[in-house]
Enzyme design. Structure first.
Site, short mmCIF file in Angstrom:
data_model
loop_
_atom_site.label_atom_id
_atom_site.label_comp_id
_atom_site.label_asym_id
_atom_site.label_seq_id
_atom_site.Cartn_x
_atom_site.Cartn_y
_atom_site.Cartn_z
CB SER B 152 -1.48 4.84 -0.47
OG SER B 152 -0.47 3.91 -0.76
CG ASP B 310 4.93 8.43 2.76
OD1 ASP B 310 5.55 7.35 2.64
OD2 ASP B 310 3.87 8.65 2.15
CG HIS B 343 2.63 5.15 2.87
ND1 HIS B 343 2.43 6.19 1.99
CD2 HIS B 343 1.83 4.14 2.44
CE1 HIS B 343 1.55 5.81 1.06
NE2 HIS B 343 1.17 4.58 1.31
#
Lengths: 373, 373
Positions: B152, B310, B343
């Protein structure tokens, strides 16, 4: 002047109806329903179509109110020659109970206190919304619905209609909807509700003239993100800087959301937002075998449409309804439309949806005439 | 006692570093970086791996702090014999600047006022975060990174490292990340920021001991929904009733989100939330040709992993990075892992990700030894 295929000037009417006993036992008395109609009811009273609105919609589905140039929310689909052809059908659109646009809800004045009911208004369900619409139809002398149609929460009402009143509903159109909310769908509504509850003006729903505007605006912002697709947002905003006079954001998508939030609070009530999202979240006809059982009494023919880019009500939820209808051998046409507008696709002018609705109704009409012979 | 493959008790250290001039010209002075290390730096100082945390992470990536039984955020991946094998590598984990867990940021005391900088702290970018980490490595005498890795926002830092310091970074692992935020990703962060700004305690960021907890909790709630997948939420919460003592919600997913929001405010600062999400949203190495050009100087080998479930950082964003690397003939291994955790997948113990990282590093190590011969 209005386009030739517009229903022209319309007005919202308020029907005063018999008391409505809700699923939870509470009674709405008097029951008021805001509604509009387009087209002409045929002498046999068999050409009525009920269209049901989504979360923030209202009774004003088509045409224009006197002095306004803002068309109704489904004007692209309702009118002479349009998908819901007012030359053929008598279209009825109502505001849901629990809402804040004329039908009984938290903003209704409580005759005992001369103040709005606010959070003392009873909880309403999708079933209750449908039962209220049924009372309106009774008062209009309509005992048969050629079709009931809606997208999102409107689709839930349409599905509930087919279950609750199988002998009345001949055809049913469900767009971008679901037989129940998933945890993810509940979660987004929950964030919206918590935003309202976190607003210092909330005051347990008794906010009077000082509503929790910031909380409601935030709820609308969250909602708005879920109504659009990744692709649409990319095209519309990308990574561009903010527009207009909106401060406190560095991006176009930020200024858009802030604007959407700020304008929403002028046309929607915070209590209603909580009531209607709760009705959505609590609606459940189940999935799989449970849904199949719940749909076993249904007699309507179905058109079900989902949109490829709708990640809030993903196509698999529509397919679940289709599958349960098929197990019950109920006629159903299903189409997953490749359209980039996300969940809002069903509201947006879209030739494919127009075509599908038009021909579904056309076929249904021919079919019913065939049977009458 | 701790599991055998744990790095055991660790502590966060604070490095006092030379002044850092930011991209926007502002200077952080003194610069402080909170960091932890695991494993042993080899004599040639060539076995260092920098792991970079995501939005709400901190320097505590592995092991346990004295008196706590809560392991670091990537403990499943860092330890003896684990993917980042502390028997072989010297792992460094830092808290980003602009954050609130020991590195310079809005909660740092301004020596001129003896109060936290608050919103007077200068804006920081992902590039600034990387430059600050570089100063830490300089102070540790590390001139080569065997690998930089992160998911991320951590992946953005890793990618920026490979661009800013191509001669230092030998290998680069980017998980569930993107070369820039889409409008949708910005939108979710924007809702979070607006929730904080709407809190009456916000006070333009000068909230002192009275922080905008409700706004920050709402921001975390929105974020949390986007970190999980539809499928995971369905399994974990479904449509179940609320758990624990949480009121004001009818659903398990609601009580979970409220709890996540309420606990987040005790460990995160509202200004930092705004600073770090802005750094995320403003990060842009571009897409397509622009990205290809930006990656043309890169010399590292890449492992890029995306997760099927995700939807916040969809696999197509990882593939865009892969494509631009391939156009530049830079070695890249790409894998889209079929994993249901959304995610958050990159944070969760996941055998496939473990395997991919382990073998990528193994191969890279053999490859570099080969070249040294």
């Amino acid at each position: 002047m209005f386009p030739k295929d517009s229903v022209g000037i319309v007005r919202t009417q308020i029907a005063k109806l018999p008391d409505l006993t809700l699923e939870n036992g509470a009674v709405i008395s008097p029951l008021e329903i805001a509604y509009e109609t387009y087209g002409i009811l045929n002498p046999s009273r068999t050409n009525a179509i009920l269209v049901c609105h989504a979360l923030s919609g209202n009774a004003h589905a088509a045409g224009y109110h006197e002095g306004s140039d803002k068309a109704g929310w489904w004007d692209g689909y309702i009118g002479p020659g349009k998908a819901f052809d007012t030359n053929k059908y008598y279209i009825i659109s109502t505001n849901v109970i629990g809402g804040c646009n004329g039908s009984s809800g938290p903003t209704t004045i409580n005759p005992k206190t001369n103040k709005p009911f606010g959070s003392s208004f009873p909880f309403v369900s999708i079933q209750d919304m449908v039962n209220a619409q049924k009372l309106l139809l009774d008062s209009l002398g309509i005992n048969e619905l050629f079709c009931v149609a809606g997208g999102s929460m409107g689709g839930m009402q349409a599905l509930q209609w087919s279950v609750s009143y199988p002998d009345i509903v001949k055809n049913c159109i469900i767009l971008a909807s679901a037989s129940e909310h998933s945890a993810q769908q509940i979660a987004f509504n929950e964030v919206g509700r918590q935003a309202i509850l976190s607003d210092p003006n909330w005051n347990d729903g008794e906010y009077g003239d000082n509503p929790p505007k910031k909380g409601l605006a935030l709820a609308r912002m969250v909602g708005h993100v879920t109504y659009l697709s990744d692709e649409l947002m990319r095209e519309k905003f990308g990574r561009k800087p903010p527009r207009g006079n909106i401060k406190n954001t560095d991006f176009a998508v930020g200024s858009y959301l802030i604007y959407q939030g700020e304008t929403f609070v002028d046309r929607f009530d915070a209590n209603s937002y909580i009531y209607v999202t709760k009705a959505l979240d609590h609606f459940s006809l189940g999935r799989g075998e449970e849904l199949t059982l719940n749909l076993s009494r249904v007699k309507a023919n179905f058109l079900i449409i989902a949109f490829s880019s709708d990640w809030l009500y993903p196509p698999y939820q529509s397919r679940e309804i289709v599958k349960s209808l098929e197990v019950n051998a109920i006629p159903v046409t299903y189409c997953e439309v490749n359209f980039s507008k996300g969940h809002d696709s069903f509201l947006v002018p879209n030739p494919e949806q127009h075509h599908l609705i038009h021909h579904f109704l056309e076929f249904a009409q021919n079919f019913s005439i065939f049977y009458e012979i």
